[in-house]
Design an enzyme around this catalytic site. Structure first.
Site, short mmCIF file in Angstrom:
data_model
loop_
_atom_site.label_atom_id
_atom_site.label_comp_id
_atom_site.label_asym_id
_atom_site.label_seq_id
_atom_site.Cartn_x
_atom_site.Cartn_y
_atom_site.Cartn_z
N GLU A 1 -1.20 -5.31 8.79
CA GLU A 1 -0.42 -4.56 9.77
C GLU A 1 -1.12 -4.62 11.13
OE1 GLU A 1 0.42 -0.53 8.63
OE2 GLU A 1 1.17 -1.13 6.66
N GLU B 1 9.38 -4.03 10.39
CA GLU B 1 9.88 -2.79 9.77
C GLU B 1 10.44 -1.88 10.86
OE1 GLU B 1 7.10 -0.98 7.07
OE2 GLU B 1 8.27 0.89 6.94
N ASP C 1 0.84 -1.21 0.00
CA ASP C 1 0.00 0.00 0.00
C ASP C 1 0.88 1.26 0.00
OD1 ASP C 1 0.86 -0.14 2.62
OD2 ASP C 1 -1.14 0.05 3.52
N SER C 2 2.21 1.06 -0.03
CA SER C 2 3.13 2.18 -0.30
C SER C 2 2.80 2.82 -1.65
CB SER C 2 4.58 1.70 -0.28
OG SER C 2 4.75 0.55 -1.10
N ASP D 1 -1.00 -6.16 0.31
CA ASP D 1 -1.38 -5.51 1.57
C ASP D 1 -2.88 -5.33 1.70
OD1 ASP D 1 0.93 -4.94 3.03
OD2 ASP D 1 1.33 -3.10 1.93
O1 KIV Z 1 3.61 -1.07 1.57
C1 KIV Z 1 4.78 -1.47 1.50
O2 KIV Z 1 5.50 -1.25 0.51
C2 KIV Z 1 5.32 -2.22 2.62
C3 KIV Z 1 6.81 -2.39 2.69
C4 KIV Z 1 7.43 -1.14 3.21
C5 KIV Z 1 7.20 -3.55 3.49
O3 KIV Z 1 4.60 -2.64 3.47
#
Ligand code: KIV
Length: 262
Positions: free
Chosen positions: A114, A180, A45-46, A84
């Site tokens: 998460e 993380e 979700d980045s 995610d």
């Molecule tokens: O959303 C993402 O890219 C992540 C990574 C930072 C592990 O969760």
């Protein structure tokens, strides 16, 4: 190359072999990541930050994640595709199951959530329903407002709490853990006690696998890099080559270095 599954990663952990993970958000990137032999491809979700231009992952929706998952699945060959669950979709067991249902039908092969030990009932239900799960602990970016910024987690007494949370989530059925921005010593302890593979980002070298955000390791970001990032494009002539250099650096112990850890 054979299709990567959770069993491949378990075997690699048992044999003490490192594996690699990278994010991908579209079919072309998925092709690069897969062709480099990266074991775990993450639709993170980045994407809310690197693609959509938000300053956090909170605005990302389930539809956004499903859209990018479908594109990435088309470009992927053998990597295990992890996706995610976006902000608040794991707020209740019912919502978690519904979100995982949609993402698995879009092409996910494992979902990442998460949180901490409160996720145990949802992970138990996902597991009963045949959905592999990775639990993301430590700096969980969806909680940035609660943390008051992107800060290292798991220091001092919070370290013991993190280890106990991880135990509870593995007991509930988590197949993998991702940590993380936690102290490297804590990540090492977790890796040693965990029966499931542990992936780290900003967690030092003593974990089973490493993950980075693709845009960061290609030097394609607009802001300042986090301490745990290395730009692999500086030694490469193409994104494909940079991804291969990252893959090799993790496997031969050249990345991460002490300056990348906390
Ligand atoms: O959303 C993402 O890219 C992540 C990574 C930072 C592990 O969760």
């Amino acid at each position: 190359m054979a299709k990567i599954t959770i069993r491949t990663l378990q075997k690699m952990k048992a044999e003490g072999r490192k594996f690699t993970s990278l994010t991908a958000y579209d079919a072309t990137q998925a092709h690069w990541v897969s062709a480099a032999g990266i074991e775990v491809m993450l639709v993170g979700d980045s994407l809310g930050m690197v693609i959509q231009g938000h300053d956090s992952t909170l605005p990302v929706t389930l539809d956004d994640m499903a859209y990018h998952t479908r594109a990435v699945a088309r470009g992927n060959q053998q990597s295990m595709l992890m996706v995610d669950l976006p902000f608040m979709t794991a707020a209740t067991v019912e919502r978690t199951l519904d979100a995982a249902h949609q993402l698995m039908q879009a092409g996910a092969e494992i979902v990442k959530l998460e949180g901490a030990r409160w996720l145990a009932p949802a992970i138990e239900q996902l597991s009963h329903n045949g959905v592999p799960v990775c639990a993301h602990l430590g700096l969980t970016p969806q909680s940035v407002n609660k943390f008051g910024g992107y800060r290292v987690q798991g220091k001092d007494a919070a370290g013991q709490q993190l280890l106990e949370d991880a135990d509870a989530l593995v007991a509930a059925g988590a197949d993998m853990l991702l940590v993380e921005c936690i102290p490297a010593e804590l990540a090492k302890e977790l890796q040693q006690r965990s029966p499931v593979p542990v992936i780290g980002i900003g967690a030092g070298a003593d974990v089973d696998g490493q993950v980075l955000v693709l845009y960061d390791m290609l030097g394609m970001n607009t802001g300042r890099n986090a301490r745990f990032v290395r730009n692999f494009m500086t030694d490469a002539g193409s994104p494909q080559e940079a991804i291969t250099l990252y893959d090799q650096a993790v496997r031969n112990g050249d990345f991460p270095q002490p300056e990348h850890q906390f």
